[in-house]
Design a protein around this motif. Sequence first.
Motif, mmCIF file in Angstrom:
data_model
loop_
_atom_site.group_PDB
_atom_site.id
_atom_site.type_symbol
_atom_site.label_atom_id
_atom_site.label_comp_id
_atom_site.label_asym_id
_atom_site.label_seq_id
_atom_site.Cartn_x
_atom_site.Cartn_y
_atom_site.Cartn_z
ATOM 1 N N ARG A 37 39.543 54.481 55.399
ATOM 2 C CA ARG A 37 38.941 55.692 55.169
ATOM 3 C C ARG A 37 39.241 56.088 53.760
ATOM 4 O O ARG A 37 38.648 57.101 53.364
ATOM 5 C CB ARG A 37 39.798 56.763 55.936
ATOM 6 N N TRP B 122 42.683 57.240 62.774
ATOM 7 C CA TRP B 122 42.578 58.131 61.916
ATOM 8 C C TRP B 122 44.111 58.255 61.421
ATOM 9 O O TRP B 122 44.449 58.663 60.272
ATOM 10 C CB TRP B 122 42.027 59.637 62.322
ATOM 11 N N HIS C 68 35.570 63.970 57.477
ATOM 12 C CA HIS C 68 36.592 63.231 56.612
ATOM 13 C C HIS C 68 36.164 63.528 55.469
ATOM 14 O O HIS C 68 37.163 63.789 54.680
ATOM 15 C CB HIS C 68 36.586 61.673 57.064
ATOM 16 N N ASN D 213 44.056 66.519 62.199
ATOM 17 C CA ASN D 213 42.952 66.008 61.714
ATOM 18 C C ASN D 213 42.019 67.054 61.147
ATOM 19 O O ASN D 213 42.259 68.165 61.276
ATOM 20 C CB ASN D 213 41.995 65.132 62.758
#
Length: 286
Positions: free
Chosen positions: A252, A208, A230, A101
């Motif tokens: 997202r 995610w 992000h 991530n």
Amino acid sequence: MKSSLHNNGLSDEEKMLFSKSSIEYGKTKEEIWASLDLKDDVSSDKLKSIHIYPIFLRVAAMIIFMCGLGLIARFYEKSINVKLGQFISYNLPDGSLVHLNADSYLKYYPIWWWMEREVILQGEAFFEVKKGSKFSVYSGDYATEVLGTTFNIFTRKSGYEVFCATGKVQVKHFENTSILNPGDYLKKAGSNEILIEHEVSKSDAMAWRLGKFNYNTTPISKVMADVERHYNIDIQMQLIDRDIYYTGFFDRAKSADTTLKIICSSLGFSFKKETSRKYRIKRIAR
């Protein structure tokens, strides 16, 4: 003064042998042989020392060389740094796959990998581990160990979470050991307290990886930290109680402005975009 060979009672063969030596023949036959044996021993010792010395050097050099290779293999490392706003999928030496991530860090030892499969993680990552020897993930005081499975680890600041997607996962923290089965979710609740939830869905535990923001009574500070990572932006919260909790589920793929609008509108906040990467959030006056 030397005496003749004949006077010592030697045979013709012995006369020929001793004629080539520098031994005095005014001695008995036994004394002459003893003298020859002594010279042979001395010569042999010198020859041995000549051969042993270079062999010793070669062995010592080989040992030093092998130790050097061992140190290189053990401490040669490779690091993967994922910046804000980025996601990376990375293949480890054995074919295991790790999805990192944003704002995450992974380190491992490529040459030593075939002795021990181990990585060091800070941030968040989802692992797809190939079956084989023990696979370990170290994060501060925590160690997650598997043989072949898929799982997610979140480790940021004082937080630590592990979700087991398939197979079994073992989490060690000092003297405490927890075994997770598929659907189990482990979370650090205090300095030394661990909570485990069962039958947690993948969409909740690892949103995610599914391209979602998914929050259920989550502290607003954690929500905004996720948004910052992000989109690689900076969010300043003005006069907002950080104990406020947020619940929401959305894509997202939306822009930073749209995401902040969704979050702020449900909490009675407003936001202002001060620069391309800097936002300020405050409570709407009533």
